[in-house]
Scaffold this motif. Sequence first.
Motif, PDB file in Angstrom:
ATOM      1  N   LEU A   1       0.838  -1.208   0.000  1.00  0.00           N
ATOM      2  CA  LEU A   1       0.000   0.000   0.000  1.00  0.00           C
ATOM      3  C   LEU A   1       0.868   1.252   0.000  1.00  0.00           C
ATOM      4  O   LEU A   1       0.623   2.202  -0.746  1.00  0.00           O
ATOM      5  CB  LEU A   1      -0.895   0.013   1.244  1.00  0.00           C
ATOM      6  N   TYR A   2       1.902   1.248   0.861  1.00  0.00           N
ATOM      7  CA  TYR A   2       2.813   2.382   0.962  1.00  0.00           C
ATOM      8  C   TYR A   2       3.450   2.668  -0.394  1.00  0.00           C
ATOM      9  O   TYR A   2       3.490   3.802  -0.855  1.00  0.00           O
ATOM     10  CB  TYR A   2       3.880   2.043   2.010  1.00  0.00           C
ATOM     11  N   HIS A   3       3.894   1.575  -1.032  1.00  0.00           N
ATOM     12  CA  HIS A   3       4.512   1.689  -2.344  1.00  0.00           C
ATOM     13  C   HIS A   3       3.536   2.308  -3.338  1.00  0.00           C
ATOM     14  O   HIS A   3       3.875   3.251  -4.060  1.00  0.00           O
ATOM     15  CB  HIS A   3       4.962   0.304  -2.816  1.00  0.00           C
ATOM     16  N   ASN A   4       2.282   1.829  -3.363  1.00  0.00           N
ATOM     17  CA  ASN A   4       1.277   2.344  -4.293  1.00  0.00           C
ATOM     18  C   ASN A   4       1.018   3.822  -4.044  1.00  0.00           C
ATOM     19  O   ASN A   4       0.950   4.622  -4.985  1.00  0.00           O
ATOM     20  CB  ASN A   4      -0.042   1.583  -4.145  1.00  0.00           C
ATOM     21  N   LEU A   5       0.874   4.206  -2.745  1.00  0.00           N
ATOM     22  CA  LEU A   5       0.621   5.610  -2.406  1.00  0.00           C
ATOM     23  C   LEU A   5       1.744   6.513  -2.910  1.00  0.00           C
ATOM     24  O   LEU A   5       1.490   7.582  -3.481  1.00  0.00           O
ATOM     25  CB  LEU A   5       0.505   5.759  -0.891  1.00  0.00           C
ATOM     26  N   ARG A   6       2.994   6.060  -2.693  1.00  0.00           N
ATOM     27  CA  ARG A   6       4.124   6.866  -3.138  1.00  0.00           C
ATOM     28  C   ARG A   6       4.119   7.048  -4.636  1.00  0.00           C
ATOM     29  O   ARG A   6       4.386   8.138  -5.150  1.00  0.00           O
ATOM     30  CB  ARG A   6       5.437   6.219  -2.687  1.00  0.00           C
ATOM     31  N   THR A   7       3.799   5.978  -5.366  1.00  0.00           N
ATOM     32  CA  THR A   7       3.757   6.078  -6.826  1.00  0.00           C
ATOM     33  C   THR A   7       2.696   7.091  -7.247  1.00  0.00           C
ATOM     34  O   THR A   7       2.953   7.945  -8.105  1.00  0.00           O
ATOM     35  CB  THR A   7       3.423   4.701  -7.453  1.00  0.00           C
ATOM     36  N   ILE A   8       1.503   7.016  -6.635  1.00  0.00           N
ATOM     37  CA  ILE A   8       0.424   7.942  -6.998  1.00  0.00           C
ATOM     38  C   ILE A   8       0.862   9.384  -6.737  1.00  0.00           C
ATOM     39  O   ILE A   8       0.721  10.267  -7.599  1.00  0.00           O
ATOM     40  CB  ILE A   8      -0.846   7.623  -6.182  1.00  0.00           C
ATOM     41  N   ARG A   9       1.460   9.625  -5.539  1.00  0.00           N
ATOM     42  CA  ARG A   9       1.882  10.983  -5.193  1.00  0.00           C
ATOM     43  C   ARG A   9       2.905  11.521  -6.170  1.00  0.00           C
ATOM     44  O   ARG A   9       2.811  12.658  -6.645  1.00  0.00           O
ATOM     45  CB  ARG A   9       2.482  10.979  -3.797  1.00  0.00           C
ATOM     46  N   ARG A  10       3.886  10.643  -6.505  1.00  0.00           N
ATOM     47  CA  ARG A  10       4.930  11.080  -7.425  1.00  0.00           C
ATOM     48  C   ARG A  10       4.333  11.482  -8.767  1.00  0.00           C
ATOM     49  O   ARG A  10       4.666  12.495  -9.345  1.00  0.00           O
ATOM     50  CB  ARG A  10       5.940   9.945  -7.632  1.00  0.00           C
ATOM     51  N   GLU A  11       3.351  10.677  -9.247  1.00  0.00           N
ATOM     52  CA  GLU A  11       2.749  10.984 -10.546  1.00  0.00           C
ATOM     53  C   GLU A  11       1.967  12.285 -10.494  1.00  0.00           C
ATOM     54  O   GLU A  11       1.984  13.065 -11.440  1.00  0.00           O
ATOM     55  CB  GLU A  11       1.868   9.830 -10.991  1.00  0.00           C
TER      56      GLU A  11
END
Length: 212
Positions: free
Chosen positions: A198-208
């Motif tokens: 989940l943490y990984h997914n959140l970071r990816t979304i934020r970066r995008e």
Amino acid sequence: MSEQNKWWLWRVLSTIVFLLLGVLASATVAQAQDNCRQCHGDVSSRIESSVHSFLSCTSCHTGITGYPHPEGASLDKKESVATCTSCHKGLVTDSYARSFHGKAVHLGSQKSASCADCHGAHDIFGQDNPHSKVAKGNIPETCASCHGEASPGFSEGEEHFELKPAGAGAPMYYTGKFFIWLTLIIITALVIHIELQLYHNLRTIRRERKRR
Ligand code: HEC
Ligand code: HEC
Ligand code: HEC
Ligand code: HEC
Ligand code: HEC
């Protein structure tokens, strides 16, 4: 009459009443036994020589009072076990409930072993009595009635054991502990895994979002 005489009279009278009640109660047990004995003489004599000689037939066959017998008078395995456990509590009952046999009978199996399958229904004795179906020498034969050819090894285990770290219950105790810890560790690892994902997914979304 003096107070003391009255007191004595009272004592004598109450003793007589108690004695009469006692005679009446044992006569009722004997009569109930007799009722059944007329037709089930063989069973009566087996009960009388067993460890349960003090029981009347109807202590276990509660549904039967006379003849003809009511529909469903025979005890299925679950009812049969309930009969024994109405008096026998503690270690034997608990260990049976934990056992393979106990669980299967509880779920309705008519093939697995009830108390009576191992101990007998009417010819029950303590383990020290050589007539007992669970006397050391008789155990292989008792188990073999269902388990095909039961080796003498069948009499080496203990049937009713406590789940504790020493004694006959030790292997089961540690197996149980092992699986509890295994389950806890796997669930913890799983939760950590999901959190990281989940943490990984959140970071990816934020970066995008930042990039846009
Ligand atoms: C007049 C004879 C007679 C008397 C008295 C009698 N029985 Fe029976 N009993 C039978 C017969 C015959 C059967 C066989 C099945 C049936 O007919 O119900 C039987 C079967 C049984 C069964 C097995 C039930 C089954 O369906 O397989 C039990 C348990 C039983 N009796 C207990 C008792 C008890 C306990 C008493 C005393 C309260 C008693 N009987 C008194 C004749 C009698
Ligand atoms: C300690 C409990 C207990 C007592 C006391 C008892 N029975 Fe039973 N009886 C059973 C059980 C349990 C069964 C079922 C047997 C089985 O599951 O194989 C049974 C089965 C029977 C049966 C069916 C046929 C058979 O032999 O399996 C008859 C008949 C019977 N009992 C009669 C009697 C009579 C008559 C008395 C009194 C003299 C009596 N019982 C006392 C527990 C008891
Ligand atoms: C798979 C067979 C089996 C089953 C089922 C079983 N027992 Fe036992 N039972 C034994 C054996 C064997 C012993 C001898 C001691 C031991 O191994 O724990 C025993 C011992 C006992 C004793 C102590 C006897 C003594 O002499 O100290 C009692 C009481 C007893 N069982 C009652 C029950 C009751 C009640 C049930 C059902 C809830 C039951 N048993 C189910 C096999 C069995
Ligand atoms: C009404 C109560 C009662 C019922 C029902 C009953 N029992 Fe018992 N049982 C006793 C008592 C009390 C003793 C102890 C008798 C003695 O030590 O003389 C005993 C003794 C025993 C013993 C011998 C224990 C020893 O340490 O010697 C075994 C085995 C046993 N019962 C198994 C059974 C089984 C199996 C059933 C069911 C078919 C059953 N009992 C039903 C009360 C009962
Ligand atoms: C009335 C029949 C019956 C009697 C008597 C009986 N068992 Fe069983 N037992 C079963 C059934 C049915 C199962 C369920 C698993 C299966 O079918 O293999 C089972 C399962 C087991 C299991 C666990 C599963 C496995 O197959 O390893 C053990 C251990 C066992 N019995 C030991 C004994 C011992 C020891 C005795 C004698 C003290 C005994 N049994 C008496 C019917 C019986």
